[in-house]
Write an enzyme that holds these catalytic residues in place. Structure first.
Site, PDB file in Angstrom:
ATOM      1  N   GLY A  60     -24.305 -59.606   7.425  1.00 27.50           N
ATOM      2  CA  GLY A  60     -24.037 -58.606   8.464  1.00 27.50           C
ATOM      3  C   GLY A  60     -24.814 -58.816   9.750  1.00 27.50           C
ATOM      4  O   GLY A  60     -25.342 -59.903  10.026  1.00 27.50           O
TER       5      GLY A  60
ATOM      6  N   GLY B 240     -27.911 -48.501  22.778  1.00 27.81           N
ATOM      7  CA  GLY B 240     -27.573 -47.918  21.488  1.00 27.81           C
ATOM      8  C   GLY B 240     -26.418 -48.662  20.825  1.00 27.81           C
ATOM      9  O   GLY B 240     -25.870 -49.609  21.385  1.00 27.81           O
TER      10      GLY B 240
ATOM     11  N   HIS C 195     -61.917 -52.195   1.662  1.00 29.97           N
ATOM     12  CA  HIS C 195     -62.659 -52.410   2.907  1.00 29.97           C
ATOM     13  C   HIS C 195     -62.922 -53.897   3.091  1.00 29.97           C
ATOM     14  O   HIS C 195     -63.279 -54.564   2.108  1.00 29.97           O
ATOM     15  CB  HIS C 195     -63.998 -51.671   2.850  1.00 29.97           C
ATOM     16  CG  HIS C 195     -64.859 -51.942   4.043  1.00 29.97           C
ATOM     17  ND1 HIS C 195     -64.619 -51.341   5.263  1.00 29.97           N
ATOM     18  CD2 HIS C 195     -65.930 -52.766   4.216  1.00 29.97           C
ATOM     19  CE1 HIS C 195     -65.527 -51.777   6.133  1.00 29.97           C
ATOM     20  NE2 HIS C 195     -66.328 -52.636   5.523  1.00 29.97           N
TER      21      HIS C 195
HETATM   22  P1  FAD Z   1     -23.904 -54.442   9.337  1.00 27.17           P
HETATM   23  O1  FAD Z   1     -25.137 -55.179   9.080  1.00 27.17           O
HETATM   24  O2  FAD Z   1     -23.478 -54.234  10.743  1.00 27.17           O
HETATM   25  O3  FAD Z   1     -22.767 -55.220   8.544  1.00 27.17           O
HETATM   26  C1  FAD Z   1     -21.431 -54.869   8.601  1.00 27.17           C
HETATM   27  C2  FAD Z   1     -20.605 -56.082   8.291  1.00 27.17           C
HETATM   28  O4  FAD Z   1     -19.259 -55.665   8.134  1.00 27.17           O
HETATM   29  C3  FAD Z   1     -20.572 -57.133   9.405  1.00 27.17           C
HETATM   30  O5  FAD Z   1     -20.972 -58.382   8.903  1.00 27.17           O
HETATM   31  C4  FAD Z   1     -19.135 -57.164   9.863  1.00 27.17           C
HETATM   32  O6  FAD Z   1     -18.692 -58.478  10.186  1.00 27.17           O
HETATM   33  C5  FAD Z   1     -18.410 -56.651   8.643  1.00 27.17           C
HETATM   34  N1  FAD Z   1     -17.139 -56.007   8.952  1.00 27.17           N
HETATM   35  C6  FAD Z   1     -16.909 -55.012   9.838  1.00 27.17           C
HETATM   36  N2  FAD Z   1     -15.621 -54.630   9.805  1.00 27.17           N
HETATM   37  C7  FAD Z   1     -15.026 -55.398   8.870  1.00 27.17           C
HETATM   38  C8  FAD Z   1     -13.722 -55.457   8.370  1.00 27.17           C
HETATM   39  N3  FAD Z   1     -12.747 -54.653   8.814  1.00 27.17           N
HETATM   40  N4  FAD Z   1     -13.452 -56.374   7.403  1.00 27.17           N
HETATM   41  C9  FAD Z   1     -14.421 -57.210   6.931  1.00 27.17           C
HETATM   42  N5  FAD Z   1     -15.687 -57.161   7.366  1.00 27.17           N
HETATM   43  C10 FAD Z   1     -15.986 -56.275   8.320  1.00 27.17           C
HETATM   44  N6  FAD Z   1     -32.821 -52.670  11.384  1.00 27.17           N
HETATM   45  C11 FAD Z   1     -33.980 -52.667  10.708  1.00 27.17           C
HETATM   46  O7  FAD Z   1     -34.131 -51.897   9.761  1.00 27.17           O
HETATM   47  N7  FAD Z   1     -35.008 -53.492  11.053  1.00 27.17           N
HETATM   48  C12 FAD Z   1     -34.916 -54.338  12.099  1.00 27.17           C
HETATM   49  O8  FAD Z   1     -35.856 -55.072  12.386  1.00 27.17           O
HETATM   50  C13 FAD Z   1     -33.713 -54.360  12.834  1.00 27.17           C
HETATM   51  N8  FAD Z   1     -33.579 -55.184  13.879  1.00 27.17           N
HETATM   52  C14 FAD Z   1     -32.385 -55.201  14.557  1.00 27.17           C
HETATM   53  C15 FAD Z   1     -32.280 -56.038  15.666  1.00 27.17           C
HETATM   54  C16 FAD Z   1     -31.103 -56.089  16.381  1.00 27.17           C
HETATM   55  C17 FAD Z   1     -30.997 -57.006  17.568  1.00 27.17           C
HETATM   56  C18 FAD Z   1     -29.998 -55.282  15.978  1.00 27.17           C
HETATM   57  C19 FAD Z   1     -28.699 -55.349  16.727  1.00 27.17           C
HETATM   58  C20 FAD Z   1     -30.101 -54.441  14.890  1.00 27.17           C
HETATM   59  C21 FAD Z   1     -31.306 -54.386  14.178  1.00 27.17           C
HETATM   60  N9  FAD Z   1     -31.470 -53.535  13.099  1.00 27.17           N
HETATM   61  C22 FAD Z   1     -32.658 -53.507  12.426  1.00 27.17           C
HETATM   62  C23 FAD Z   1     -30.383 -52.653  12.635  1.00 27.17           C
HETATM   63  C24 FAD Z   1     -29.685 -53.291  11.420  1.00 27.17           C
HETATM   64  O9  FAD Z   1     -29.201 -54.556  11.771  1.00 27.17           O
HETATM   65  C25 FAD Z   1     -28.562 -52.399  10.941  1.00 27.17           C
HETATM   66  O10 FAD Z   1     -29.036 -51.097  10.708  1.00 27.17           O
HETATM   67  C26 FAD Z   1     -27.964 -52.929   9.655  1.00 27.17           C
HETATM   68  O11 FAD Z   1     -27.472 -54.240   9.833  1.00 27.17           O
HETATM   69  C27 FAD Z   1     -26.836 -52.021   9.160  1.00 27.17           C
HETATM   70  O12 FAD Z   1     -26.306 -52.545   7.993  1.00 27.17           O
HETATM   71  P2  FAD Z   1     -24.791 -52.268   7.588  1.00 27.17           P
HETATM   72  O13 FAD Z   1     -24.616 -52.932   6.262  1.00 27.17           O
HETATM   73  O14 FAD Z   1     -24.496 -50.839   7.708  1.00 27.17           O
HETATM   74  O15 FAD Z   1     -23.895 -52.996   8.673  1.00 27.17           O
HETATM   75  P1  NAI Z   2     -31.824 -47.077  20.913  1.00 24.68           P
HETATM   76  O1  NAI Z   2     -31.048 -45.881  20.607  1.00 24.68           O
HETATM   77  O2  NAI Z   2     -33.027 -47.420  20.123  1.00 24.68           O
HETATM   78  O3  NAI Z   2     -32.296 -47.028  22.425  1.00 24.68           O
HETATM   79  C1  NAI Z   2     -31.391 -46.917  23.482  1.00 24.68           C
HETATM   80  C2  NAI Z   2     -32.155 -46.444  24.705  1.00 24.68           C
HETATM   81  O4  NAI Z   2     -31.299 -46.519  25.823  1.00 24.68           O
HETATM   82  C3  NAI Z   2     -32.613 -44.994  24.598  1.00 24.68           C
HETATM   83  O5  NAI Z   2     -33.964 -44.922  24.966  1.00 24.68           O
HETATM   84  C4  NAI Z   2     -31.711 -44.252  25.569  1.00 24.68           C
HETATM   85  O6  NAI Z   2     -32.315 -43.123  26.129  1.00 24.68           O
HETATM   86  C5  NAI Z   2     -31.457 -45.339  26.596  1.00 24.68           C
HETATM   87  N1  NAI Z   2     -30.231 -45.182  27.370  1.00 24.68           N
HETATM   88  C6  NAI Z   2     -29.025 -44.733  26.931  1.00 24.68           C
HETATM   89  N2  NAI Z   2     -28.130 -44.790  27.936  1.00 24.68           N
HETATM   90  C7  NAI Z   2     -28.785 -45.304  29.002  1.00 24.68           C
HETATM   91  C8  NAI Z   2     -28.395 -45.614  30.337  1.00 24.68           C
HETATM   92  N3  NAI Z   2     -27.143 -45.436  30.744  1.00 24.68           N
HETATM   93  N4  NAI Z   2     -29.322 -46.118  31.190  1.00 24.68           N
HETATM   94  C9  NAI Z   2     -30.612 -46.314  30.763  1.00 24.68           C
HETATM   95  N5  NAI Z   2     -31.036 -46.033  29.513  1.00 24.68           N
HETATM   96  C10 NAI Z   2     -30.124 -45.543  28.650  1.00 24.68           C
HETATM   97  O7  NAI Z   2     -30.753 -48.283  20.906  1.00 24.68           O
HETATM   98  P2  NAI Z   2     -30.934 -49.843  20.894  1.00 24.68           P
HETATM   99  O8  NAI Z   2     -32.261 -50.251  21.394  1.00 24.68           O
HETATM  100  O9  NAI Z   2     -29.716 -50.368  21.549  1.00 24.68           O
HETATM  101  O10 NAI Z   2     -30.874 -50.185  19.368  1.00 24.68           O
HETATM  102  C11 NAI Z   2     -29.753 -49.759  18.581  1.00 24.68           C
HETATM  103  C12 NAI Z   2     -30.177 -49.482  17.192  1.00 24.68           C
HETATM  104  O11 NAI Z   2     -30.433 -50.694  16.497  1.00 24.68           O
HETATM  105  C13 NAI Z   2     -31.471 -48.700  17.087  1.00 24.68           C
HETATM  106  O12 NAI Z   2     -31.249 -47.334  17.198  1.00 24.68           O
HETATM  107  C14 NAI Z   2     -31.947 -49.056  15.732  1.00 24.68           C
HETATM  108  O13 NAI Z   2     -31.354 -48.193  14.823  1.00 24.68           O
HETATM  109  C15 NAI Z   2     -31.430 -50.462  15.531  1.00 24.68           C
HETATM  110  N6  NAI Z   2     -32.524 -51.413  15.709  1.00 24.68           N
HETATM  111  C16 NAI Z   2     -33.608 -51.317  14.898  1.00 24.68           C
HETATM  112  C17 NAI Z   2     -34.669 -52.164  15.031  1.00 24.68           C
HETATM  113  C18 NAI Z   2     -35.861 -51.991  14.172  1.00 24.68           C
HETATM  114  O14 NAI Z   2     -35.775 -51.270  13.197  1.00 24.68           O
HETATM  115  N7  NAI Z   2     -36.967 -52.652  14.460  1.00 24.68           N
HETATM  116  C19 NAI Z   2     -34.671 -53.242  16.024  1.00 24.68           C
HETATM  117  C20 NAI Z   2     -33.492 -53.238  16.849  1.00 24.68           C
HETATM  118  C21 NAI Z   2     -32.468 -52.364  16.662  1.00 24.68           C
END
Ligand code: FAD
Ligand code: NAI
Length: 464
Positions: free
Chosen positions: A42, A271, A443
Site C-alpha cells: 500500500g 491532508g 538508568h
Molecule cells: P493504503 O496503505 O493506502 O493501501 C491501500 C491499497 O489499496 C493501495 O495499495 C491501493 O493501490 C489499493 N487499492 C485502492 N483501491 C483499489 C481497488 N479498487 N482495487 C485494488 N486495490 C486498490 N503512517 C504511519 O503510521 N506512520 C508513518 O510514518 C507514516 N508515514 C507516511 C508518510 C507519507 C508520505 C504518507 C503519504 C503516509 C504516511 N503514513 C504514515 C500514513 C499511512 O501510509 C497510512 O495510514 C496507511 O498506509 C493506511 O493503510 P491502508 O491499508 O488503510 O491503506
Molecule cells: P495533515 O492533516 O497532517 O496536515 C495538513 C496541514 O495542512 C494542516 O496543518 C492543515 O491545517 C494545513 N492546511 C490545510 N489546507 C491548507 C491550505 N489550503 N493552505 C495551507 N495549509 C493548509 O496532512 P498531511 O501532512 O498531508 O498528511 C496526511 C496524513 O498522512 C496525516 O494526517 C497522517 O495521518 C498521515 N501521515 C502520517 C505520518 C506519521 O505518522 N509520521 C507521516 C506522514 C503522513
C-alpha cells in the site's frame, strides 16, 4: 447455501488490507486480496511510511556528517558530500525488501493475490481486472489519496505531492511546503537537511493540528531554530509554474497584503482523503459518511451485511498502525471472534529530529472533559540526553485530577517515537501517573524522563 470463491476478499494490500488478509488466513478462512499496485504494502510501504523514514534517516546522517555536528564528540569529518542517487537507491532497497516480504507472507499464509483494480458488481461479487470473484465477506481497505488544493495542479516535477517529494532528482534551492502537518514537516526536514531553503505555509495559527498546544508551540520553535521558515496563519491563493520555477501567491489567512514566493519545488501536503475511486460502492449499496469515508460501526461492519471497512478509507486517524490493528480485529470479527481496537489509545509520531509523539488527549481536550493534573520534565535534566548532547524537548503527562488515571502523554525527544509505546501500554492497562512513577526505569535512559514527568504530576520529580 451459496457457494463463494473465497470466504474473505480483502480489497487493498496496505497495512490494513494485508494484515486483515494474513489474519483471516491464519484463522482458517480461504482468503484473497485484490491489489492494483505492482507491489504489495500500500501507500505505507511503497510511497509513505517506509520511503519517508529511509530518507529521514539518510538525510540526518548527511546533516550530522556534513555540518560538523559530530566534531564536538571528537569525530571530525572532512569533505562529506551528498550522493542523492545513492540515497534514493538505498531507500528503494528498503522498500523492495519490505514489499517483497509481504509477498512472501502471502505465500506462507496461502493468501491469493488478485492483481488488478477491484470494483463491486453486487454485495458479494467483485471484478478484479478481467476476472470476477465472489466472497462471503469483503473488506474494503483501499486507503487514501492526496487531498488536492483547488487551482493547484500537481505535475510531479515542480509542484509535487508526497510521492513526488520522495523522489526529487535534485535538492531544490527553495522548497515551499503547503501544509504544516506531518508530511510537510517530515519531508520539509529531509530536504532542508540536504541543503534546501524550506518555507512551510500553514493556514492555521500553529503547525501540527490535533497535537497538544504546548507541543505544537515548542515544535515550531525547534523547526525555526533548525532553519525552517514557518508562515502560519497564511493561505495560498495560487501557484503558477513557468519552466522549472513556481510562483506561490500567499496572503494572511484573515486577509491582508499578498506576497509571492519564488520556488523551484512546491510540495502540496494539506491532508489525505478516503480512496473510493472506481470501487463502484453503489452496486453494493455501501453508505458513506458526510466526509466521504466508508461508514462503519464499532465492529468495522458497513451497512451491508458481509461488507466491512478498515484503515484510511474508514473514519479515524490515518495511520498505518491504526489500519493494521483494525486489520487484525476485522478478520477476527469475520471469523466469529471478538476483534477490538481501542481508538482512544493510538499513538501518533512525527519522525523529525527531535521526534514528536503523543497518545491520548491533549491538555486542551482533557480539560474540556474535566479537571486535570499535568506533570512535565525537560530533557535538559535527563542524564542520558545530557551525555548524548540531545536535550531538546520534554515529556508531558496529563492525568485525571481525581482518579490520577493517565489521559494523555506527549513527548518531544530524539527517541519519542519509541518511548511513546510505553505510555500507550500504560494507558491501555488503565495506569495512573503513580503507576508510571513507581515503575523502575533503567538508568541512564531517555525513558526516565517519562517516569519523572509522572512524578511531576504529584509535584515530586527528583531531578528538577
Ligand atoms: P493504503 O496503505 O493506502 O493501501 C491501500 C491499497 O489499496 C493501495 O495499495 C491501493 O493501490 C489499493 N487499492 C485502492 N483501491 C483499489 C481497488 N479498487 N482495487 C485494488 N486495490 C486498490 N503512517 C504511519 O503510521 N506512520 C508513518 O510514518 C507514516 N508515514 C507516511 C508518510 C507519507 C508520505 C504518507 C503519504 C503516509 C504516511 N503514513 C504514515 C500514513 C499511512 O501510509 C497510512 O495510514 C496507511 O498506509 C493506511 O493503510 P491502508 O491499508 O488503510 O491503506
Ligand atoms: P495533515 O492533516 O497532517 O496536515 C495538513 C496541514 O495542512 C494542516 O496543518 C492543515 O491545517 C494545513 N492546511 C490545510 N489546507 C491548507 C491550505 N489550503 N493552505 C495551507 N495549509 C493548509 O496532512 P498531511 O501532512 O498531508 O498528511 C496526511 C496524513 O498522512 C496525516 O494526517 C497522517 O495521518 C498521515 N501521515 C502520517 C505520518 C506519521 O505518522 N509520521 C507521516 C506522514 C503522513
Amino acid at each position: 447455501m451459496a457457494e463463494y470463491d473465497y470466504d474473505v476478499l480483502v480489497i487493498g494490500a496496505g497495512p490494513g488490507g494485508y494484515v486483515a488478509a494474513i489474519r483471516a488466513a491464519q484463522l482458517g478462512l480461504k482468503t484473497a486480496c485484490a491489489e492494483s499496485r505492482e507491489t504489495l504494502g500500500g501507500t505505507c510501504l511503497n510511497v509513505g511510511c517506509i520511503p519517508s523514514k529511509a530518507l529521514l534517516h539518510a538525510s540526518e546522517l548527511f546533516e550530522e556528517a556534513s555540518h560538523g555536528a559530530l566534531a564536538k564528540f571528537g569525530v571530525e569529518i572532512e569533505g562529506a558530500k551528498l550522493n542523492l542517487d545513492q540515497m534514493h537507491a538505498e531507500k528503494a532497497k528498503a522498500v523492495g525488501e519490505l514489499t517483497g516480504g509481504i509477498e512472501y507472507l502471502f505465500k506462507k499464509n496461502k493468501v491469493t493475490w488478485l492483481k488488478g483494480k477491484a470494483a463491486f458488481q453486487d454485495s458479494s461479487t467483485v471484478t478484479v481486472g478481467d476476472q470476477t470473484v465472489t466472497a462471503r465477506d469483503i473488506v474494503i481497505a483501499t486507503g487514501s489519496v492526496v487531498t488536492p488544493l483547488p487551482g493547484v495542479e500537481i505535475d510531479q516535477k515542480v509542484v509535487v505531492d508526497s510521492t513526488g517529494a520522495l523522489a526529487l532528482p535534485k535538492v531544490p534551492e527553495h522548497l515551499v511546503v503547503i501544509g504544516g502537518g506531518v508530511i510537510g514537516l517530515e519531508l520539509g526536514s529531509v530536504w532542508r537537511r540536504l541543503g534546501a531553503k524550506v518555507t512551510v505555509v500553514e493556514y492555521l495559527d500553529q503547525i501540527l493540528p490535533g497535537f497538544d498546544g504546548e507541543v505544537r508551540k515548542e515544535s515550531a520553535k525547534l523547526f525555526k531554530k533548525q532553519g525552517m521558515e514557518l508562515k502560519t496563519s497564511t493561505k495560498v491563493t495560487g501557484v503558477t509554474v513557468e519552466g522549472d520555477r513556481a510562483t506561490v501567491s500567499v496572503e494572511p489567512a484573515a486577509g491582508g497584503a499578498a506576497e509571492t514566493l519564488s520556488a523551484d519545488a512546491v510540495l502540496v501536503a494539506i491532508g489525505r482523503k478516503p480512496n473510493i475511486d472506481g470501487l463502484n460502492l453503489e452496486a453494493a449499496g455501501v453508505k458513506l459518511t458526510d466526509r466521504g469515508q466508508v461508514a462503519i460501526d464499532h465492529d468495522f461492519a458497513t451497512n451491508v451485511d458481509g461488507i466491512w471497512a478498515i484503515g484510511d478509507v474508514a473514519p479515524g486517524l490515518m495511520l498505518a498502525h491504526k489500519a493494521e490493528d483494525e486489520g487484525v480485529a476485522v478478520a477476527e470479527n469475520i471469523a466469529g471472534q471478538t476483534g477490538i481496537v481501542n481508538h482512544d489509545v493510538i499513538p501518533s509520531v512525527v519522525y523529525t529530529m527531535p521526534e514528536i509523539a503523543g497518545v491520548g488527549l491533549s491538555e486542551e481536550a482533557a480539560k474540556e472533559k474535566g479537571e486535570v493534573k499535568v506533570g512535565k520534565f525537560p530533557f535538559m535534566a535527563n542524564s542520558r540526553a545530557k551525555t548524548n548532547r540531545d536535550t531538546d524537548g520534554f515529556v508531558k503527562v496529563i492525568a485525571d485530577a481525581k482518579t490520577d488515571r493517565v489521559l494523555g502523554v506527549w513527548i518531544i525527544s530524539s527517541l519519542a517515537g519509541t518511548m511513546i509505546a510505553q505510555a500507550a501500554q500504560a494507558m491501555e492497562f488503565g495506569a495512573t501517573s503513580e503507576d508510571i512513577a513507581y515503575t523502575c526505569h533503567a538508568h541512564p535512559t531517555h525513558a526516565e524522563a517519562l517516569k519523572e514527568a509522572a512524578m511531576a504530576v504529584q509535584g515530586k520529580p527528583i531531578h528538577i
